[in-house]
Design an enzyme around this catalytic site. Structure first.
Site, short mmCIF file in Angstrom:
data_model
loop_
_atom_site.label_atom_id
_atom_site.label_comp_id
_atom_site.label_asym_id
_atom_site.label_seq_id
_atom_site.Cartn_x
_atom_site.Cartn_y
_atom_site.Cartn_z
N ASP A 101 0.86 -1.27 -0.07
CA ASP A 101 0.02 -0.12 0.09
C ASP A 101 1.01 1.24 0.00
O ASP A 101 1.70 1.52 0.76
CB ASP A 101 -0.83 -0.05 1.50
CG ASP A 101 -2.33 0.58 1.02
OD1 ASP A 101 -2.54 1.63 0.55
OD2 ASP A 101 -3.26 -0.07 1.27
N ASP A 208 -2.93 4.81 -2.43
CA ASP A 208 -4.07 5.40 -1.48
C ASP A 208 -4.49 6.72 -2.07
O ASP A 208 -3.54 7.59 -2.52
CB ASP A 208 -3.38 5.72 -0.15
CG ASP A 208 -4.41 6.01 0.92
OD1 ASP A 208 -5.02 4.89 1.23
OD2 ASP A 208 -4.28 6.87 1.29
N GLU A 271 -6.67 3.76 -5.84
CA GLU A 271 -8.01 3.98 -4.96
C GLU A 271 -8.64 5.40 -5.50
O GLU A 271 -7.99 6.45 -5.18
CB GLU A 271 -7.63 4.07 -3.55
CG GLU A 271 -8.83 4.23 -2.67
CD GLU A 271 -8.91 4.65 -1.39
OE1 GLU A 271 -9.89 4.54 -0.46
OE2 GLU A 271 -7.81 5.55 -1.16
N HIS A 331 -11.24 -1.87 3.85
CA HIS A 331 -11.25 -1.75 5.41
C HIS A 331 -11.73 -0.38 5.64
O HIS A 331 -11.79 -0.03 6.73
CB HIS A 331 -9.75 -1.92 5.60
CG HIS A 331 -9.01 -0.63 4.90
ND1 HIS A 331 -8.95 -0.73 3.44
CD2 HIS A 331 -8.45 0.60 5.23
CE1 HIS A 331 -8.24 0.57 3.20
NE2 HIS A 331 -7.79 1.07 3.95
N ASP A 332 -12.40 0.15 4.53
CA ASP A 332 -13.31 1.46 4.56
C ASP A 332 -14.79 1.39 4.77
O ASP A 332 -15.51 2.24 4.75
CB ASP A 332 -12.70 2.38 3.54
CG ASP A 332 -11.23 3.15 3.70
OD1 ASP A 332 -10.87 2.92 4.93
OD2 ASP A 332 -10.51 2.99 2.82
C1 GLC Z 1 -7.79 5.84 2.10
C2 GLC Z 1 -7.55 4.62 2.98
C3 GLC Z 1 -8.10 4.97 4.53
C4 GLC Z 1 -7.38 5.98 4.83
C5 GLC Z 1 -7.30 7.30 4.09
C6 GLC Z 1 -6.15 8.14 4.31
O1 GLC Z 1 -9.03 6.15 1.89
O2 GLC Z 1 -8.31 3.51 2.46
O3 GLC Z 1 -8.21 3.68 5.09
O4 GLC Z 1 -7.90 6.23 6.16
O5 GLC Z 1 -7.08 6.87 2.72
O6 GLC Z 1 -5.07 7.68 4.11
#
Ligand code: GLC
Length: 547
Positions: A101, A208, A271, A331-332
């Site tokens: 990641d 990310d 993402e 995980h979100d």
């Molecule tokens: C992304 C991650 C999340 C995190 C955010 C800030 O959305 O998936 O878990 O809190 O970025 O890094």
């Protein structure tokens, strides 16, 4: 075809996957790299192609690793670089790729760059981050925000730094200051961080919030969102046109891609939460993301027609050469089994693993893990803690609970004496890997059968897709075909009602054979294209010599 096109990606949230004891034999209730190594045989048995591990780098853990203090090391909670190298070698020996990641949008406030940046206004690294003077006015400086930007976690996007008299910008937690990619040194430094891991043999990155990396140069106020509900939180009341998808972002991504292309067979998946047309631009001309995550199955209503229409729209919008992908959870997001219920969770896995394109699976979804309700006092996630009134909506702890391996105390996730960092699900003694391994009708057995079929059959792992209207409300059907092999018809019943399917009519007389049902009962007879289908059932039928 590349490995990231044919293989399933399995996301590991490392804090919650498997805790191993340290050198003194003590487990700390937080998962780690040696724990993952211990479970590699299990991962291999899922017929997946790659694991993506959420951040494992040094971090004060205000956002559980998404606040990176050093991009080129391993947090001692998770292990050491030597452990990581061993994990990589052991995974590769089992034919599993490893995706890390990468969090380039922001660092931790403890990263050496930010420590320097905040030390004085004329520090050479000051402009590595986004600093602004208080707006003109009379009130105390810390109340005079530079603009109206808001954070995803609740609260304003600016934190005042009294010693230097300026605000720094952050779209997440205040401990996650955002890098300034308009500074000429920042991107090259981040590209070097990528090379550090690529040189070690990492196969790729999940990047990310890649679409947020560039901000409006003038930091203009974001306009009101006319579609916002009256009770929407401030973040949702504005349109994020100056903090995301900003002109110039594609140049940055092209440079990241060029680094990957310096190596063989590496990839990045971005993402990106954007509408379809904007999402597609992140493929570039085959010179940006190998895949921008397609999150629509998370947001759309669980409705056969809506999803069928979306499959068509998504397929139709892909740029030439753009490879599709599908995601049910991460995980979100609240767990898929909680969103659609246990019966439809089986249908959901059949959908994910038979659509065209790379599936990404979230750990534990293969055994139907559900959200664990966590009282506010036990919440760890900043998105919950900063939004106490609505923490049940925005908090992400429920989908991050420890993996349920067996019925022993602490579910085999950690030792019986240790305290898991988040509570275990109440049902872990019955819903766990060990129980499901011994049950030929379990979701885990279904998952393995689906993944094995997907791997074995060219039509399923690379063939074309065509959504078919069977004329039955609540039933989604599509055909998967590849040249020179058998085709498949997938029929998914999103409802509880039984149906009699007339496939003869729908398929023009193709010979069919039931290969797999979500109920894992292989004995159903398909006579003259007529087949009975149960409520909440999904089936895969083989079409001999299709085409
Ligand atoms: C992304 C991650 C999340 C995190 C955010 C800030 O959305 O998936 O878990 O809190 O970025 O890094």
């Amino acid at each position: 075809m590349h490995w990231w096109q044919t293989g399933i990606i399995y996301q590991i949230y490392p804090r919650s996957f498997q805790d191993s004891s340290n050198a003194n034999g003590i487990a700390d209730g937080v998962g780690d790299l040696n724990g993952i190594i211990r479970r590699l045989d299990y991962l291999q048995s899922l017929h997946i192609g790659a694991i993506w591990i959420s951040p494992i780098f040094p971090s004060p853990m205000h956002d559980f690793g998404y606040d990176v203090a050093d991009y080129c090391d391993i947090h001692p909670l998770f292990g050491t670089l030597t452990d990581f190298d061993r994990l990589l070698a052991e995974a590769h020996a089992r034919g599993l790729r490893v995706i890390l990641d990468l969090v380039p949008n922001h660092t931790s406030e403890e990263h050496a760059w930010f420590v320097e940046s905040r030390s004085s206004r004329d520090n050479p690294k000051r402009d590595y981050y986004i600093w602004r003077d208080p707006a003109p006015g009379d009130g105390p400086p810390e109340t005079r925000l530079p603009n109206n930007w808001q954070t995803h976690f609740g609260g304003v996007a600016w934190t005042y730094d009294a010693p230097t008299g300026q605000f720094y910008m952050h779209q997440f937690h205040r401990s996650q200051p955002e890098l300034n990619y308009r500074h000429p040194e920042v991107l090259p430094a981040m590209l070097d961080n990528m090379r550090f891991w690529l040189d070690r043999g990492v196969d790729g990155f999940r990047v990310d919030v890649i679409w947020l990396m560039l901000k409006d140069a003038e930091l203009r106020d974001e306009p009101p969102n006319p579609d916002a509900a009256p009770d929407a939180r401030p973040f949702d009341r504005i349109q994020h046109i100056y903090t995301g998808d900003v002109a110039g972002i594609h140049d940055i991504i092209r440079q990241m891609r060029a680094v990957l292309d310096e190596y063989d067979e590496r990839m990045m998946v971005g993402e990106i939460y954007l509408p379809l047309e904007r999402l597609m631009t992140y493929y570039g001309n085959g010179d940006e993301c190998h895949m921008p995550f397609n999150f629509q199955l998370i947001g759309l209503p669980w409705d056969a027609r809506v999803i069928g229409d979306y499959i068509r729209a998504y397929e139709g919008a892909l740029p030439p050469g753009g490879w599709p992908n599908w995601v049910l959870g991460n995980h979100d997001q609240h767990r898929i089994a909680t969103r659609v219920g246990p019966a439809q969770a089986r249908v959901a896995q059949m959908l994910l693993l038979t659509l065209r394109g790379t599936p990404t699976c979230y750990y534990g979804d293969e055994i139907g893990m559900e959200d664990v309700a966590i009282p506010f006092e036990q919440c760890m996630d900043p998105a919950a803690l900063q939004q106490p009134e609505t923490y049940e909506i925005w908090g992400r702890d429920p989908e991050r609970t420890p993996m349920q391996w067996d019925a022993s105390p602490n579910a085999g996730f950690t030792t019986p004496e240790a305290t898991p960092w988040l509570p275990l699900a109440a049902d872990y003694a019955t819903r766990n890997v060990a129980a499901q391994e011994n049950d030929p009708a379990s979701l885990l057995s279904l998952y393995r059968a689906l993944a094995a079929l997907r791997r074995a059959e060219p039509a399923l792992n690379r063939g074309a897709i065509e959504v078919i209207d069977l004329g039955i409300e609540g039933v989604l059907a599509y055909r998967r075909t590849a040249e020179g092999g058998d085709g498949f018809l997938v029929v998914l019943n999103f409802g509880e009602e039984m149906h009699e399917l007339n496939l003869h009519q729908a398929l023009g007389g193709q010979a069919t054979e039931l290969v797999l049902s979500t109920e894992l009962i292989p004995s159903r007879v398909v006579t003259e294209g007529i087949m009975a289908m149960n409520g909440n059932e999904g089936v895969i039928l083989r079409l001999r010599q299709w085409g």
